[in-house]
Design a protein around this motif. Structure first.
Motif, short mmCIF file in Angstrom:
data_model
loop_
_atom_site.label_atom_id
_atom_site.label_comp_id
_atom_site.label_asym_id
_atom_site.label_seq_id
_atom_site.Cartn_x
_atom_site.Cartn_y
_atom_site.Cartn_z
N GLN A 1 17.79 23.99 20.52
CA GLN A 1 17.95 22.56 20.80
C GLN A 1 18.89 22.34 21.97
O GLN A 1 18.66 21.47 22.82
N LYS A 2 19.95 23.13 22.05
CA LYS A 2 20.88 23.02 23.17
C LYS A 2 20.19 23.38 24.48
O LYS A 2 20.35 22.70 25.49
N ALA A 3 19.38 24.44 24.45
CA ALA A 3 18.65 24.85 25.66
C ALA A 3 17.66 23.78 26.08
O ALA A 3 17.51 23.49 27.28
N ILE A 4 16.99 23.17 25.13
CA ILE A 4 16.03 22.10 25.45
C ILE A 4 16.76 20.92 26.06
O ILE A 4 16.31 20.33 27.05
N GLY A 5 17.91 20.56 25.49
CA GLY A 5 18.70 19.46 26.04
C GLY A 5 19.17 19.75 27.46
O GLY A 5 19.10 18.88 28.35
N ASP A 6 19.64 20.97 27.69
CA ASP A 6 20.08 21.35 29.04
C ASP A 6 18.91 21.30 30.02
O ASP A 6 19.07 20.84 31.15
N TYR A 7 17.74 21.77 29.58
CA TYR A 7 16.56 21.76 30.44
C TYR A 7 16.18 20.33 30.81
O TYR A 7 15.90 20.03 31.97
N ASN A 8 16.17 19.45 29.83
CA ASN A 8 15.80 18.06 30.10
C ASN A 8 16.78 17.39 31.06
O ASN A 8 16.38 16.63 31.95
N GLN A 9 18.06 17.69 30.90
CA GLN A 9 19.06 17.13 31.80
C GLN A 9 18.86 17.64 33.23
O GLN A 9 18.88 16.87 34.19
N LEU A 10 18.62 18.93 33.36
CA LEU A 10 18.38 19.50 34.69
C LEU A 10 17.11 18.94 35.31
O LEU A 10 17.05 18.68 36.51
N LYS A 11 16.09 18.72 34.49
CA LYS A 11 14.83 18.16 35.00
C LYS A 11 15.05 16.74 35.52
O LYS A 11 14.54 16.38 36.59
#
Length: 141
Positions: A92-102
């Motif tokens: 979940q943390k990785a998904i959140g980081d990915y969405n923020q970077l996107k």
């Protein structure tokens, strides 16, 4: 009473560093860390197999005692459910980081395209005036 040699003193100092967690070369924070003769030897700057019971019986007993104390005082091994929950949290943390970077990437691309469009407008505006001649320099890499 027999005095310790310089090398044996280095091994004892390495064992104390391992116990206190202030090591130079061995990672005591790892989940796979154990007090072993090889770990003490590596921390002392020597290779595997230098610490033997025949050479240093008191040191080997101290290492075994330190390992027993680590097992008693160490954290309990996490259950399968705890490991699964930890992995889910990491995902979940990785998904959140990915969405923020996107989102940040999309904003930067929008700004970049605006700059390209503005540049094009300026170039075409200059080309329409009769006094200015645009010279294109090819991209050489």
């Amino acid at each position: 009473m027999k005095t310790r040699s310089k090398i044996e003193e280095e091994y004892w100092e390495a064992l104390e560093r391992l116990k206190s967690g202030t090591t130079k070369s061995v990672d005591t924070k790892s989940t796979r860390f154990k007090f072993t003769k090889d770990a003490v030897g590596r921390e002392a700057g020597r290779g595997k197999g230098y610490v033997r019971y025949e050479r240093y019986p008191l040191l080997c007993e101290a290492i075994a005692d330190a390992e027993e104390a680590r097992k008693k005082n160490g954290p309990a091994t996490p259950t399968a459910n705890a490991k699964l929950e930890q992995q889910k949290a990491l995902k979940q943390k990785a998904i959140g980081d990915y969405n923020q970077l996107k989102q940040e990437y999309d904003l930067l691309m929008t700004e970049y395209l605006n700059v390209v469009r503005r540049n094009f407008e300026l170039e075409t505006g200059l080309a329409e005036t009769k006094d200015v001649k645009i010279i294109r320099i090819p991209n050489v890499r």
